[in-house]
Write a protein that holds these residues in place. Sequence first.
Motif, PDB file in Angstrom:
ATOM      1  N   ASN A  60       0.865  -1.178   0.000  1.00  0.00           N
ATOM      2  CA  ASN A  60       0.000   0.000   0.000  1.00  0.00           C
ATOM      3  C   ASN A  60       0.901   1.226   0.000  1.00  0.00           C
ATOM      4  O   ASN A  60       1.535   1.526   1.021  1.00  0.00           O
ATOM      5  N   LEU A  61       0.974   1.913  -1.115  1.00  0.00           N
ATOM      6  CA  LEU A  61       1.937   3.019  -1.240  1.00  0.00           C
ATOM      7  C   LEU A  61       1.628   4.163  -0.277  1.00  0.00           C
ATOM      8  O   LEU A  61       2.504   4.993  -0.004  1.00  0.00           O
ATOM      9  N   ASP A  62       0.397   4.216   0.243  1.00  0.00           N
ATOM     10  CA  ASP A  62       0.056   5.258   1.228  1.00  0.00           C
ATOM     11  C   ASP A  62       0.892   5.131   2.499  1.00  0.00           C
ATOM     12  O   ASP A  62       1.010   6.093   3.264  1.00  0.00           O
ATOM     13  N   ASN A  63       1.457   3.969   2.743  1.00  0.00           N
ATOM     14  CA  ASN A  63       2.221   3.741   3.969  1.00  0.00           C
ATOM     15  C   ASN A  63       3.716   4.014   3.815  1.00  0.00           C
ATOM     16  O   ASN A  63       4.476   3.787   4.752  1.00  0.00           O
ATOM     17  N   PHE A  64       4.151   4.462   2.648  1.00  0.00           N
ATOM     18  CA  PHE A  64       5.583   4.705   2.435  1.00  0.00           C
ATOM     19  C   PHE A  64       5.924   6.111   2.902  1.00  0.00           C
ATOM     20  O   PHE A  64       5.446   7.091   2.304  1.00  0.00           O
ATOM     21  N   PRO A  65       6.766   6.257   3.932  1.00  0.00           N
ATOM     22  CA  PRO A  65       7.141   7.608   4.379  1.00  0.00           C
ATOM     23  C   PRO A  65       7.694   8.473   3.249  1.00  0.00           C
ATOM     24  O   PRO A  65       7.401   9.673   3.192  1.00  0.00           O
ATOM     25  N   GLU A  66       8.435   7.868   2.327  1.00  0.00           N
ATOM     26  CA  GLU A  66       9.048   8.695   1.278  1.00  0.00           C
ATOM     27  C   GLU A  66       8.019   9.286   0.300  1.00  0.00           C
ATOM     28  O   GLU A  66       8.334  10.194  -0.459  1.00  0.00           O
ATOM     29  N   PHE A  67       6.802   8.755   0.352  1.00  0.00           N
ATOM     30  CA  PHE A  67       5.754   9.284  -0.537  1.00  0.00           C
ATOM     31  C   PHE A  67       4.758  10.161   0.220  1.00  0.00           C
ATOM     32  O   PHE A  67       3.714  10.531  -0.328  1.00  0.00           O
ATOM     33  N   LYS A  68       5.039  10.517   1.480  1.00  0.00           N
ATOM     34  CA  LYS A  68       3.980  11.125   2.296  1.00  0.00           C
ATOM     35  C   LYS A  68       3.549  12.506   1.799  1.00  0.00           C
ATOM     36  O   LYS A  68       2.447  12.942   2.094  1.00  0.00           O
ATOM     37  N   ASP A  83       3.381  13.260  -1.483  1.00  0.00           N
ATOM     38  CA  ASP A  83       3.085  13.143  -2.911  1.00  0.00           C
ATOM     39  C   ASP A  83       1.890  12.235  -3.165  1.00  0.00           C
ATOM     40  O   ASP A  83       1.634  11.305  -2.399  1.00  0.00           O
ATOM     41  N   ASN A  84       1.193  12.515  -4.263  1.00  0.00           N
ATOM     42  CA  ASN A  84       0.263  11.537  -4.800  1.00  0.00           C
ATOM     43  C   ASN A  84       1.067  10.560  -5.644  1.00  0.00           C
ATOM     44  O   ASN A  84       1.817  10.982  -6.530  1.00  0.00           O
ATOM     45  N   THR A  85       0.906   9.275  -5.383  1.00  0.00           N
ATOM     46  CA  THR A  85       1.662   8.282  -6.156  1.00  0.00           C
ATOM     47  C   THR A  85       0.931   7.958  -7.468  1.00  0.00           C
ATOM     48  O   THR A  85       0.599   6.812  -7.766  1.00  0.00           O
ATOM     49  N   THR A  86       0.708   9.014  -8.253  1.00  0.00           N
ATOM     50  CA  THR A  86       0.067   8.848  -9.555  1.00  0.00           C
ATOM     51  C   THR A  86       0.964   8.045 -10.493  1.00  0.00           C
ATOM     52  O   THR A  86       2.166   7.879 -10.242  1.00  0.00           O
ATOM     53  N   THR A  87       0.380   7.595 -11.575  1.00  0.00           N
ATOM     54  CA  THR A  87       1.146   6.861 -12.575  1.00  0.00           C
ATOM     55  C   THR A  87       2.304   7.715 -13.080  1.00  0.00           C
ATOM     56  O   THR A  87       3.439   7.219 -13.214  1.00  0.00           O
ATOM     57  N   GLU A  88       2.038   8.988 -13.326  1.00  0.00           N
ATOM     58  CA  GLU A  88       3.104   9.890 -13.780  1.00  0.00           C
ATOM     59  C   GLU A  88       4.224   9.998 -12.733  1.00  0.00           C
ATOM     60  O   GLU A  88       5.414   9.936 -13.060  1.00  0.00           O
ATOM     61  N   PHE A  89       3.810  10.229 -11.484  1.00  0.00           N
ATOM     62  CA  PHE A  89       4.796  10.364 -10.403  1.00  0.00           C
ATOM     63  C   PHE A  89       5.680   9.126 -10.336  1.00  0.00           C
ATOM     64  O   PHE A  89       6.905   9.224 -10.166  1.00  0.00           O
ATOM     65  N   LEU A  90       5.066   7.965 -10.483  1.00  0.00           N
ATOM     66  CA  LEU A  90       5.837   6.723 -10.363  1.00  0.00           C
ATOM     67  C   LEU A  90       6.776   6.501 -11.541  1.00  0.00           C
ATOM     68  O   LEU A  90       7.829   5.877 -11.392  1.00  0.00           O
ATOM     69  N   THR A  91       6.421   7.021 -12.714  1.00  0.00           N
ATOM     70  CA  THR A  91       7.368   6.905 -13.836  1.00  0.00           C
ATOM     71  C   THR A  91       8.686   7.614 -13.481  1.00  0.00           C
ATOM     72  O   THR A  91       9.768   7.109 -13.767  1.00  0.00           O
ATOM     73  N   ALA A 149       4.220  17.108 -21.011  1.00  0.00           N
ATOM     74  CA  ALA A 149       4.522  18.290 -20.198  1.00  0.00           C
ATOM     75  C   ALA A 149       5.895  18.144 -19.566  1.00  0.00           C
ATOM     76  O   ALA A 149       6.354  17.045 -19.268  1.00  0.00           O
ATOM     77  N   GLU A 150       6.520  19.293 -19.332  1.00  0.00           N
ATOM     78  CA  GLU A 150       7.834  19.292 -18.681  1.00  0.00           C
ATOM     79  C   GLU A 150       7.723  18.949 -17.203  1.00  0.00           C
ATOM     80  O   GLU A 150       8.612  18.330 -16.629  1.00  0.00           O
ATOM     81  N   ARG A 151       6.632  19.419 -16.589  1.00  0.00           N
ATOM     82  CA  ARG A 151       6.499  19.251 -15.135  1.00  0.00           C
ATOM     83  C   ARG A 151       5.105  18.752 -14.782  1.00  0.00           C
ATOM     84  O   ARG A 151       4.141  19.048 -15.490  1.00  0.00           O
ATOM     85  N   LEU A 152       5.020  18.044 -13.686  1.00  0.00           N
ATOM     86  CA  LEU A 152       3.719  17.650 -13.155  1.00  0.00           C
ATOM     87  C   LEU A 152       3.087  18.844 -12.451  1.00  0.00           C
ATOM     88  O   LEU A 152       3.783  19.757 -11.996  1.00  0.00           O
ATOM     89  N   ASP A 153       1.774  18.839 -12.348  1.00  0.00           N
ATOM     90  CA  ASP A 153       1.099  19.915 -11.624  1.00  0.00           C
ATOM     91  C   ASP A 153       1.151  19.615 -10.120  1.00  0.00           C
ATOM     92  O   ASP A 153       1.699  18.578  -9.707  1.00  0.00           O
ATOM     93  N   PRO A 154       0.630  20.497  -9.267  1.00  0.00           N
ATOM     94  CA  PRO A 154       0.739  20.254  -7.811  1.00  0.00           C
ATOM     95  C   PRO A 154       0.054  18.968  -7.345  1.00  0.00           C
ATOM     96  O   PRO A 154       0.385  18.443  -6.272  1.00  0.00           O
ATOM     97  N   ASN A 155      -0.879  18.426  -8.133  1.00  0.00           N
ATOM     98  CA  ASN A 155      -1.509  17.153  -7.785  1.00  0.00           C
ATOM     99  C   ASN A 155      -0.655  15.945  -8.182  1.00  0.00           C
ATOM    100  O   ASN A 155      -1.006  14.813  -7.854  1.00  0.00           O
ATOM    101  N   GLY A 156       0.401  16.193  -8.922  1.00  0.00           N
ATOM    102  CA  GLY A 156       1.262  15.099  -9.349  1.00  0.00           C
ATOM    103  C   GLY A 156       0.821  14.457 -10.660  1.00  0.00           C
ATOM    104  O   GLY A 156       1.112  13.291 -10.917  1.00  0.00           O
ATOM    105  N   ILE A 157       0.138  15.228 -11.496  1.00  0.00           N
ATOM    106  CA  ILE A 157      -0.350  14.688 -12.773  1.00  0.00           C
ATOM    107  C   ILE A 157       0.048  15.596 -13.938  1.00  0.00           C
ATOM    108  O   ILE A 157       0.364  16.776 -13.750  1.00  0.00           O
TER     109      ILE A 157
END
Lengths: 133, 133, 133, 133, 133, 133
Positions: free
Chosen positions: C70-78, C80-88, E40-48
């Motif tokens: 459950n990525l919500d439990n990872f301190p390093e992601f606290k 951030d939203n662990t969106t698909t983009e973020f994870l790339t 996009a170059e950057r994600l928005d504040p929501n992480g998308i």
Amino acid sequence: MFAVEVSDHIMIAHSFRGEVFGPAQALHGATFAVSAAFIAERLDPNGIVVDIGRANDVLKAVLGSLNYRNLDNFPEFKNDNTTTEFLTKYLFDKLAAAVRAGELGRDGREISALRVTIGESPTARAWYEAPLW
Amino acid sequence: MFAVEVSDHIMIAHSFRGEVFGPAQALHGATFAVSAAFIAERLDPNGIVVDIGRANDVLKAVLGSLNYRNLDNFPEFKNDNTTTEFLTKYLFDKLAAAVRAGELGRDGREISALRVTIGESPTARAWYEAPLW
Amino acid sequence: MFAVEVSDHIMIAHSFRGEVFGPAQALHGATFAVSAAFIAERLDPNGIVVDIGRANDVLKAVLGSLNYRNLDNFPEFKNDNTTTEFLTKYLFDKLAAAVRAGELGRDGREISALRVTIGESPTARAWYEAPLW
Amino acid sequence: MFAVEVSDHIMIAHSFRGEVFGPAQALHGATFAVSAAFIAERLDPNGIVVDIGRANDVLKAVLGSLNYRNLDNFPEFKNDNTTTEFLTKYLFDKLAAAVRAGELGRDGREISALRVTIGESPTARAWYEAPLW
Amino acid sequence: MFAVEVSDHIMIAHSFRGEVFGPAQALHGATFAVSAAFIAERLDPNGIVVDIGRANDVLKAVLGSLNYRNLDNFPEFKNDNTTTEFLTKYLFDKLAAAVRAGELGRDGREISALRVTIGESPTARAWYEAPLW
Amino acid sequence: MFAVEVSDHIMIAHSFRGEVFGPAQALHGATFAVSAAFIAERLDPNGIVVDIGRANDVLKAVLGSLNYRNLDNFPEFKNDNTTTEFLTKYLFDKLAAAVRAGELGRDGREISALRVTIGESPTARAWYEAPLW
């Protein structure tokens, strides 16, 4: 035997009880690619098994109650592991009820069987198929 | 009827004897995308047909002896063309033995049938399906 | 420009903060089909960008810490939203570190760029691509 | 039971009669991804169900009369909606005739059944399967 | 560089003018599997990059005017062959206008480029990619 | 930038020299799913990058000399490992020559770049892309 199959998907969280599941005992999740096949001996006078648009709508309605949810919180699943196999049968039952209620736009007795297939990953899927009558 | 199917792949060389094969009589090769479906009437108490992780391991073990090999050099194949169809049955027999030996982690008699599918290219595949008992 | 891309997948749970996410604000999950492309101007003396087996191992190692979690439990992601983009981008950074550390079996400076692609469903995917040097 | 399946595609225009079809009553079109499975109890002495190259040729010949055409203009279809389901049966009949005529290079009585599958979009497909004898 | 890509499909009829098209000069049709990538170059504040749900809605709206239609009847296409390539650019322009109008829910200037990909069959596709500013 | 991409496949045998290849040093084989993308700044007066039918024919001709062969026996490859990456460049060079010779039916200088992608398995692929002029 004719069949028409439509597809959609849901994204859910869940966990499993039982040592056999190893790391999947922890809360995790899945994108389930779901296909529903409607099987009939004969086409109707329009030349179809069931209308694909209507089949898509019925499948989407059945999936809607699960999508973006944590299945561990569903009282109706409290005695079960919501495995891919389990969910093929759960969705089969919901779709069978819709067929019997005529929601597919054709006398339900003309639909002889259903098959529900769920792909859980690029390398694993499950299905459940049974006659309706 | 429930089924769980897992997939893997191997890369092999081989040649065929017989004019029907045309240019495939020469030594060539294939990436075989292999799927193994385990079929059962009922889910076990955990809500599964067989554990997907274990099914993947058994399939990988069965495929391991063929992967990165020239099948023309296998004494056990010396009287046969190792066609895609032939290999579906060969892998079926290996997987059936694993099921009967309980290697899938469930009493083998609860697995009623197997289906092995091999995709040899984007436009051709073969499968073999039979009851186990 | 040459590229070699290997693929694997993980199954995770997570939730998002922000009204834009609608129903995905609830705890749900995903099967992420992850591809990592290693990009180079020239092949090495063996005729490869990087060894595909080694690339698979490095990708699997990087994904291992996320799989069945459950990525919500990872301190390093606290934060951030662990969106698909973020994870790339998260996976890009991990893989970039592996390349720079020579874990792909080739001088990291010979790998000019990486692209990480994540498919979250049959109809949506994201990718992040950037030079390494 | 053994099966070999080959695939090809056609691009056609057509329209449907009947309110159930909604916007598909207007002239529109489809790319049909067509798979033909030849099913047999036993492999022939070469170790095949039928030769894949020959199966591809027979399928291409059967599809050729439909490809790049407006099916509304075919006299033989004037009483029918050329739905995906209808076309699975139409192609089944053509392929069954080819099997019975020995065009697959094997005594037709050794081919026990056919299945024709048509994918009309990434989310919908139909199939028709029946014994040949 | 980040990208998010969403996919949908349409089913259309059309014909082409020009000997180069051979049999495709006749009225025929296609299922077009359409993917739209927002870059996009950057994600928005929501992480998308952009919200996937909204991207799906915008793509569906743009495709809606073409779906289940005969493109030969569109006055705006009367001087053009509606080839797969041509339609990638047509859809690019529609999606670019939506981005610039802020319909994707983010300041359009933060979306640097678009890529529209259309698959016309299992063996052919086209794409158009260009910066937006 | 416009692109049109066509796909085909070949089935070959080969072996590799170098410890990095591990078990792939033995004679084995592959089904290579090959895609060739033709890239242009502008469409021609017919509204195409190149004719898809002609592109398919050129790709098939280029692949024909490799199909159903053991690449270890090709004198022109005697100093090279015929890795997936190596073959993307080999096919690129053949297709580039065809473009420059006008075999695609358009002045070759109007084709600005090519990309050749080879999928060797469900989990690995390689590509080579470069400008033509």
